[in-house]
Write a protein that holds these residues in place. Structure first.
Motif, PDB file in Angstrom:
ATOM      1  N   THR A   1      27.005 -28.895  26.426  1.00 55.32           N
ATOM      2  CA  THR A   1      27.529 -29.191  27.760  1.00 55.32           C
ATOM      3  C   THR A   1      27.701 -30.694  27.946  1.00 55.32           C
ATOM      4  N   SER A   2      26.650 -31.447  27.644  1.00 55.06           N
ATOM      5  CA  SER A   2      26.701 -32.892  27.849  1.00 55.06           C
ATOM      6  C   SER A   2      27.862 -33.507  27.081  1.00 55.06           C
ATOM      7  N   LYS A   3      27.950 -33.192  25.785  1.00 56.40           N
ATOM      8  CA  LYS A   3      28.974 -33.832  24.959  1.00 56.40           C
ATOM      9  C   LYS A   3      30.376 -33.409  25.397  1.00 56.40           C
ATOM     10  N   VAL A   4      30.546 -32.121  25.761  1.00 50.46           N
ATOM     11  CA  VAL A   4      31.872 -31.669  26.183  1.00 50.46           C
ATOM     12  C   VAL A   4      32.285 -32.391  27.457  1.00 50.46           C
ATOM     13  N   VAL A   5      31.350 -32.471  28.407  1.00 56.72           N
ATOM     14  CA  VAL A   5      31.664 -33.170  29.655  1.00 56.72           C
ATOM     15  C   VAL A   5      31.980 -34.637  29.379  1.00 56.72           C
ATOM     16  N   MET A   6      31.150 -35.289  28.537  1.00 59.75           N
ATOM     17  CA  MET A   6      31.371 -36.707  28.250  1.00 59.75           C
ATOM     18  C   MET A   6      32.701 -36.924  27.534  1.00 59.75           C
ATOM     19  N   THR A   7      33.044 -36.025  26.588  1.00 62.26           N
ATOM     20  CA  THR A   7      34.304 -36.171  25.873  1.00 62.26           C
ATOM     21  C   THR A   7      35.478 -35.936  26.814  1.00 62.26           C
TER      22      THR A   7
ATOM     23  N   SER B   1      33.700 -40.540  29.083  1.00 62.21           N
ATOM     24  CA  SER B   1      32.594 -41.350  29.597  1.00 62.21           C
ATOM     25  C   SER B   1      31.557 -41.539  28.502  1.00 62.21           C
ATOM     26  N   HIS B   2      30.764 -42.573  28.623  1.00 59.37           N
ATOM     27  CA  HIS B   2      29.615 -42.661  27.736  1.00 59.37           C
ATOM     28  C   HIS B   2      28.331 -42.958  28.501  1.00 59.37           C
ATOM     29  N   GLY B   3      28.316 -42.582  29.775  1.00 62.59           N
ATOM     30  CA  GLY B   3      27.071 -42.679  30.532  1.00 62.59           C
ATOM     31  C   GLY B   3      26.110 -41.616  30.042  1.00 62.59           C
ATOM     32  N   SER B   4      24.839 -41.952  29.982  1.00 63.90           N
ATOM     33  CA  SER B   4      23.862 -41.002  29.460  1.00 63.90           C
ATOM     34  C   SER B   4      23.207 -40.259  30.614  1.00 63.90           C
TER      35      SER B   4
ATOM     36  N   ALA C   1      27.566 -59.782  21.249  1.00 57.18           N
ATOM     37  CA  ALA C   1      27.793 -58.367  20.962  1.00 57.18           C
ATOM     38  C   ALA C   1      29.274 -58.118  20.698  1.00 57.18           C
ATOM     39  N   SER C   2      29.522 -57.332  19.680  1.00 56.81           N
ATOM     40  CA  SER C   2      30.901 -56.977  19.350  1.00 56.81           C
ATOM     41  C   SER C   2      31.477 -56.137  20.491  1.00 56.81           C
ATOM     42  N   PRO C   3      32.757 -56.293  20.788  1.00 59.14           N
ATOM     43  CA  PRO C   3      33.315 -55.505  21.885  1.00 59.14           C
ATOM     44  C   PRO C   3      33.282 -54.002  21.600  1.00 59.14           C
ATOM     45  N   LEU C   4      33.327 -53.628  20.333  1.00 63.07           N
ATOM     46  CA  LEU C   4      33.231 -52.202  20.001  1.00 63.07           C
ATOM     47  C   LEU C   4      31.780 -51.893  19.728  1.00 63.07           C
ATOM     48  N   LYS C   5      31.172 -51.099  20.561  1.00 66.68           N
ATOM     49  CA  LYS C   5      29.735 -50.936  20.415  1.00 66.68           C
ATOM     50  C   LYS C   5      29.362 -49.970  19.316  1.00 66.68           C
ATOM     51  N   THR C   6      29.505 -48.700  19.541  1.00 69.35           N
ATOM     52  CA  THR C   6      29.242 -47.769  18.456  1.00 69.35           C
ATOM     53  C   THR C   6      30.370 -46.764  18.467  1.00 69.35           C
ATOM     54  N   LYS C   7      30.466 -46.079  17.353  1.00 67.97           N
ATOM     55  CA  LYS C   7      31.643 -45.236  17.173  1.00 67.97           C
ATOM     56  C   LYS C   7      31.780 -44.174  18.233  1.00 67.97           C
ATOM     57  N   GLU C   8      30.683 -43.764  18.832  1.00 63.47           N
ATOM     58  CA  GLU C   8      30.781 -42.670  19.783  1.00 63.47           C
ATOM     59  C   GLU C   8      30.840 -43.173  21.217  1.00 63.47           C
ATOM     60  N   GLU C   9      30.854 -44.477  21.425  1.00 61.72           N
ATOM     61  CA  GLU C   9      30.815 -44.982  22.781  1.00 61.72           C
ATOM     62  C   GLU C   9      32.160 -45.513  23.260  1.00 61.72           C
ATOM     63  N   LEU C  10      33.127 -45.540  22.394  1.00 61.94           N
ATOM     64  CA  LEU C  10      34.416 -46.100  22.738  1.00 61.94           C
ATOM     65  C   LEU C  10      35.227 -45.049  23.490  1.00 61.94           C
TER      66      LEU C  10
END
Lengths: 290, 290, 290
Positions: free
Chosen positions: A222-228, A232-235, A268-277
């Motif tokens: 649920t969390s990942k589907v909603v975030m995708t 969003s990448h709010g936790s 900090a690099s502007p691209l944080k982690t692969k799943e947060e962009l």
């Protein structure tokens, strides 16, 4: 009536926790993982210049969790590569995503409705991996609660935990950040999941493993589907974490993950982690690169 | 008559594949390997400032293939260091190459005719290592074709595959390139050799192992001797690779390895890999450093 | 009378070498190790931003020697984490040093007289670890003199040997130096100690192990206490080393470790290694960071 409900839930959970992952769920896992690899800036150039490096990165994305867990338990890091069919399936996905004519396969699986299904299936595999990792560690170290958590954690997080070295393989080096310093949602959830499964394995959590698997899978999917879907990448943990960190570790209250970044001295690099962009930015980048 | 020829070839191959490597061939391997270490910019200063770091690098150059293969198969990475005589021989070579008065030993072994012989002997050892690596992996994983290729590959490539970390030991860090992104000829040949030996081990290649060892040794020794004599680093695979990569991976046709370098966004270091630098430039550097 | 003295010394050494390390000595080891972590620039910020990264670094500081030795011998790197009580004790020390209200615990243990006692106790543990590492390696490889030295060395040096990667965990990357290139006193002493214990284990040193443990402990504790009390990082080996390196490796005579630094081309960081920084500077940094 109530007893029946409980029985049914137990049965469903039991059946769900016994369901085979290969090939459908594993396929979804490979597709989503290699999709994230293609989102990484520079990965398309690497796939043109050095197919071997690109293939190795794809294997790390698909099997990084097995490699790390095998290292942690002192086994051969390539142990999982004895499953030729899994490797061939992942290699086929890698080939289709990077080299398919007209980029057709990529366009299909990156189409949002398809992707949401695949993301949900991927989380099913992730939960099963965490549970299997904890169980495996419990088998090797009966009272090693910390080892269970560590192995479950690396099984759930996979390549994210070695992203610095995976990037190095592609000629990219970003030492100022890593997945432990700035945990993304899946990494954090894997840690909490590993703690839950380890407590269950040590009989400190009064719940059966299959029910825990079902509940954790539902939460993750649920969390990942909603975030995708919402880019969003709010936790979902942010509020609780903020309070706990404030009380236990004196972290400034209400500071979101992003504020921490701004406060940090490291550039900090502007691209944080692969799943947060965000999805939009990613797709533009990928399109530009082709 | 024909049968006799075949028999003789088989006998020769058999005898060749049973020939002991220690000490003559191994000695040549150590000499050529540590020679390449001395060619590396900065390695002479390191040998003066920190003999321990220099010795460790020399051991990685000589035994990197064993270390990597042991790691891949989940054994102790220092397993090979139980062979005290091999370590002592390699240490003696290291001492003579770096600290011999008047640089006498270095001048002898870097003298082209001597060096060509040593280079040819080194390739004999490399081929045997690949075959042994594949065989060892086959013993541990009977159907693990991928594992056989991986272990044979690291056995043939040795320190090249961990060059980033070997350089780090000497205080040098070049993250923009690595041996997988820009494979040198020996690394590529090791990969192809490992594939051949793995196919042979799986009985998919209708040829005996001893004949394959003989043929691959002849190919490697000839190639490397010619390349060393002509100060060249062009690969004999270039043409075929160029076509195959174009067809399979959409790489631009006719682009040589060098063109790839120019096209790459990363600021490639002028010194690519230790085995790709022309002899003349190397010697000048080494002389300057002393 | 003389025999009696010898007997007594032997008895004392025997009793000393059988003394349990847990919890008193181990506690001192954890406190001093995590104190050094807090001295590292940036570690306090990391402890606020990412408690997980900070905890992991603390574990590397406390158990790095076990992790490295387990890796060297092909065991699980997290093998030691099965000792839950040790991990919990080290975690408690980490929490108290980084998060104790008013920084009370830190102020107590960093108070010089207290610290001198703790430093002495830490060296007792270090010596025991070297001896245990050599013994363990001897058990696995009966004639592997090099392996005994390597395992004893990593057991004595611990986190220092992986400081580059420990720093990377905190987002710091200093490739131009490492503990092998610029050995600090404890690392050097661990190397010499490992050689002595390996020679003793191979019966080339006509002295009992318990006497060697006692003598080496006294030497280490005295040296470190004097060095800590005088805020010095001069090595007692400097003079002998300088001559030996001059004779064997042609290093320029009389050049102290510092001169080597100035001569080195690499832009050495002003902070060399965690154990070489003077106390005053450290404390100012730590205070500033809070």
């Amino acid at each position: 009536m109530d007893v029946l409900t409980v029985l049914n839930l137990g049965d469903i959970a039991q059946a769900f926790s016994k369901m085979g992952m290969f090939p459908v769920f594993d396929l979804a896992y490979y597709i989503v993982s290699i999709l994230y690899l293609k989102y990484e800036p520079g990965s398309v150039e690497v796939s043109r210049r050095s197919p071997v490096a690109s293939w190795l990165c794809a294997m790390l994305y698909c099997f990084g969790s097995y490699i790390l867990a095998d290292i942690m338990l002192g086994h051969s890091p390539v142990d999982y590569f004895q499953h030729n069919s899994h490797i061939l399936l992942a290699s086929a996905v890698w080939y289709l995503i990077f080299y398919c004519p007209l980029n057709l396969f990529y366009k299909c699986v990156a189409f949002l409705p398809v992707k949401l299904v695949l993301v949900a299936l991927k989380e099913v595999v992730r939960t099963r991996k965490i549970a299997a990792g904890v169980h495996h560690a419990h088998h090797a170290y009966h009272h090693g609660l910390f080892i269970m958590v560590i192995v479950g954690y690396v099984k759930g997080s996979g390549v994210a935990l070695m992203s610095n070295f995976e990037q190095l393989l592609r000629g990219v080096w970003r030492p100022e950040t890593n997945e432990i310093l700035n945990m993304s949602f899946p990494t954090k959830a894997s840690l909490y999941g590993a703690i839950l499964f380890a407590l269950q394995e040590a009989h400190w959590l009064p719940v059966s493993k299959s029910v825990l698997i079902l509940a954790f899978t539902l939460f993750m999917a649920t969390s990942k589907v909603v975030m995708t879907a919402r880019h969003s990448h709010g936790s979902p943990f942010a509020l609780v974490e903020s309070w706990v960190c404030h009380l236990l570790f004196g972290s400034p209250l209400g500071a979101s993950e992003d504020d921490h970044h701004h406060a940090s001295a490291a550039p900090a690099s502007p691209l944080k982690t692969k799943e947060e962009l965000s999805e939009g930015a990613r797709k533009r980048k990928v399109k530009k690169a082709e």
